[in-house]
Motif scaffolding. Structure first.
Motif, PDB file in Angstrom:
ATOM      1  N   PHE A  29     -22.818  22.056  -8.219  1.00 45.82           N
ATOM      2  CA  PHE A  29     -22.568  22.466  -6.926  1.00 45.82           C
ATOM      3  C   PHE A  29     -21.079  22.696  -6.649  1.00 45.82           C
ATOM      4  O   PHE A  29     -20.961  23.630  -5.633  1.00 45.82           O
ATOM      5  CB  PHE A  29     -22.998  21.012  -5.848  1.00 45.82           C
ATOM      6  CG  PHE A  29     -24.420  20.951  -5.824  1.00 45.82           C
ATOM      7  CD1 PHE A  29     -25.087  21.973  -4.946  1.00 45.82           C
ATOM      8  CD2 PHE A  29     -25.147  19.747  -6.159  1.00 45.82           C
ATOM      9  CE1 PHE A  29     -26.414  21.865  -5.196  1.00 45.82           C
ATOM     10  CE2 PHE A  29     -26.291  19.524  -5.959  1.00 45.82           C
ATOM     11  CZ  PHE A  29     -27.140  20.515  -5.508  1.00 45.82           C
ATOM     12  N   ILE A  30     -20.446  22.170  -7.593  1.00 49.18           N
ATOM     13  CA  ILE A  30     -18.966  22.833  -7.442  1.00 49.18           C
ATOM     14  C   ILE A  30     -18.510  24.154  -7.710  1.00 49.18           C
ATOM     15  O   ILE A  30     -17.988  25.040  -7.020  1.00 49.18           O
ATOM     16  CB  ILE A  30     -18.016  21.774  -8.229  1.00 49.18           C
ATOM     17  CG1 ILE A  30     -17.820  20.490  -7.642  1.00 49.18           C
ATOM     18  CG2 ILE A  30     -16.643  22.521  -8.268  1.00 49.18           C
ATOM     19  CD1 ILE A  30     -17.160  19.445  -8.325  1.00 49.18           C
ATOM     20  N   ILE A  31     -19.194  24.405  -8.716  1.00 45.62           N
ATOM     21  CA  ILE A  31     -19.142  25.871  -9.348  1.00 45.62           C
ATOM     22  C   ILE A  31     -20.082  26.720  -8.332  1.00 45.62           C
ATOM     23  O   ILE A  31     -19.402  27.917  -7.968  1.00 45.62           O
ATOM     24  CB  ILE A  31     -19.827  25.968 -10.650  1.00 45.62           C
ATOM     25  CG1 ILE A  31     -18.913  25.529 -11.642  1.00 45.62           C
ATOM     26  CG2 ILE A  31     -20.234  27.482 -11.127  1.00 45.62           C
ATOM     27  CD1 ILE A  31     -19.537  25.317 -13.198  1.00 45.62           C
ATOM     28  N   ILE A  32     -21.060  26.473  -7.735  1.00 42.36           N
ATOM     29  CA  ILE A  32     -21.802  27.330  -6.927  1.00 42.36           C
ATOM     30  C   ILE A  32     -21.085  27.599  -5.396  1.00 42.36           C
ATOM     31  O   ILE A  32     -20.929  28.470  -4.645  1.00 42.36           O
ATOM     32  CB  ILE A  32     -23.287  26.743  -6.560  1.00 42.36           C
ATOM     33  CG1 ILE A  32     -24.020  27.172  -7.746  1.00 42.36           C
ATOM     34  CG2 ILE A  32     -23.790  27.599  -5.449  1.00 42.36           C
ATOM     35  CD1 ILE A  32     -24.137  28.212  -8.369  1.00 42.36           C
ATOM     36  N   SER A  33     -20.361  26.398  -5.265  1.00 39.95           N
ATOM     37  CA  SER A  33     -19.560  26.427  -3.753  1.00 39.95           C
ATOM     38  C   SER A  33     -18.508  27.493  -3.908  1.00 39.95           C
ATOM     39  O   SER A  33     -18.139  28.070  -3.094  1.00 39.95           O
ATOM     40  CB  SER A  33     -19.339  25.042  -3.353  1.00 39.95           C
ATOM     41  OG  SER A  33     -18.478  24.571  -4.327  1.00 39.95           O
ATOM     42  N   THR A  34     -17.838  27.415  -5.133  1.00 36.75           N
ATOM     43  CA  THR A  34     -16.563  28.362  -5.057  1.00 36.75           C
ATOM     44  C   THR A  34     -16.918  29.830  -5.250  1.00 36.75           C
ATOM     45  O   THR A  34     -16.424  30.544  -4.849  1.00 36.75           O
ATOM     46  CB  THR A  34     -15.861  28.150  -6.440  1.00 36.75           C
ATOM     47  OG1 THR A  34     -16.596  28.065  -7.435  1.00 36.75           O
ATOM     48  CG2 THR A  34     -15.219  26.414  -6.200  1.00 36.75           C
ATOM     49  N   LEU A  35     -18.273  30.147  -5.938  1.00 40.69           N
ATOM     50  CA  LEU A  35     -18.628  31.483  -5.972  1.00 40.69           C
ATOM     51  C   LEU A  35     -19.162  31.936  -4.665  1.00 40.69           C
ATOM     52  O   LEU A  35     -19.303  33.175  -4.317  1.00 40.69           O
ATOM     53  CB  LEU A  35     -19.807  31.458  -7.369  1.00 40.69           C
ATOM     54  CG  LEU A  35     -19.164  31.234  -8.546  1.00 40.69           C
ATOM     55  CD1 LEU A  35     -20.324  31.289  -9.429  1.00 40.69           C
ATOM     56  CD2 LEU A  35     -18.086  32.317  -8.854  1.00 40.69           C
ATOM     57  N   ALA A  36     -19.745  31.212  -3.777  1.00 36.42           N
ATOM     58  CA  ALA A  36     -20.462  31.496  -2.683  1.00 36.42           C
ATOM     59  C   ALA A  36     -19.813  31.471  -1.404  1.00 36.42           C
ATOM     60  O   ALA A  36     -20.198  31.604  -0.372  1.00 36.42           O
ATOM     61  CB  ALA A  36     -21.860  30.641  -2.557  1.00 36.42           C
ATOM     62  N   ASN A  37     -18.419  31.247  -1.468  1.00 37.30           N
ATOM     63  CA  ASN A  37     -17.497  31.279  -0.422  1.00 37.30           C
ATOM     64  C   ASN A  37     -17.184  32.755   0.071  1.00 37.30           C
ATOM     65  O   ASN A  37     -16.098  33.367  -0.537  1.00 37.30           O
ATOM     66  CB  ASN A  37     -16.405  30.176  -0.409  1.00 37.30           C
ATOM     67  CG  ASN A  37     -15.714  29.835   0.700  1.00 37.30           C
ATOM     68  OD1 ASN A  37     -15.969  30.447   1.834  1.00 37.30           O
ATOM     69  ND2 ASN A  37     -14.914  28.965   0.726  1.00 37.30           N
ATOM     70  N   PRO A  38     -17.836  33.209   0.899  1.00 36.26           N
ATOM     71  CA  PRO A  38     -17.308  34.651   1.678  1.00 36.26           C
ATOM     72  C   PRO A  38     -16.017  34.603   2.167  1.00 36.26           C
ATOM     73  O   PRO A  38     -15.277  35.689   2.437  1.00 36.26           O
ATOM     74  CB  PRO A  38     -18.481  34.978   2.509  1.00 36.26           C
ATOM     75  CG  PRO A  38     -18.841  33.725   2.906  1.00 36.26           C
ATOM     76  CD  PRO A  38     -18.727  32.707   1.780  1.00 36.26           C
ATOM     77  N   ASN A  39     -15.304  33.730   2.760  1.00 39.92           N
ATOM     78  CA  ASN A  39     -14.154  33.595   3.384  1.00 39.92           C
ATOM     79  C   ASN A  39     -12.931  33.573   2.732  1.00 39.92           C
ATOM     80  O   ASN A  39     -11.759  33.325   3.289  1.00 39.92           O
ATOM     81  CB  ASN A  39     -14.176  32.491   4.530  1.00 39.92           C
ATOM     82  CG  ASN A  39     -15.368  32.529   5.642  1.00 39.92           C
ATOM     83  OD1 ASN A  39     -15.923  33.649   6.029  1.00 39.92           O
ATOM     84  ND2 ASN A  39     -15.893  31.415   5.923  1.00 39.92           N
TER      85      ASN A  39
END
Length: 131
Positions: A29-39
């Motif tokens: 979840f940490i890896i996915i959240s950093t890749l999926a942050n468009p802002n």
């Protein structure tokens, strides 16, 4: 003497691998959240090797909380701010106007002052306090 056996069944949950599973889920979840942050905007910030003081003549434009304008500690009404500022500037030298404005004034007050610089192609710098 007869020994009786305990025939009760005790249900057990094997939790030895639970910490490994939780670690992998957390990592996922940490890896996915950093890749999926468009802002997020990636940019390289400038770094200064040394601080240099310039001998440029600075003109200070101060605005108080009750919207009184001062050019080099001289009270100036907003209507004549543009003419007084241009009269202080020397066209032969490249001068910088330092704008000191309180943090709690509206953004429109700052924009009104900066429009004078844009109109006459002046260099404005906004002074801030280090905290």
């Amino acid at each position: 003497m007869a020994i009786k056996r305990n025939k009760r069944f005790n249900a057990e949950i094997a939790t030895s691998s639970l910490s490994d599973i939780m670690f992998f889920l957390l990592l996922f979840f940490i890896i996915i959240s950093t890749l999926a942050n468009p802002n997020v905007i990636k940019m390289t910030l400038p770094k200064a090797e040394s601080n240099e003081k310039t001998n440029k003549q600075l003109i200070t434009l101060s605005v108080t909380e009750d919207k009184q304008f001062y050019i080099d500690k001289e009270l100036t009404p907003f209507e004549s701010l543009e003419t007084n500022l241009l009269s202080k500037l020397d066209p032969a030298k490249e001068q910088t106007v330092v704008v000191r404005i309180p943090y709690n004034l509206q953004v429109q007050d700052l924009v009104d002052v900066l429009q004078i610089g844009v109109k006459h192609n002046l260099k404005f710098v906004i002074a801030t306090s280090a905290q």
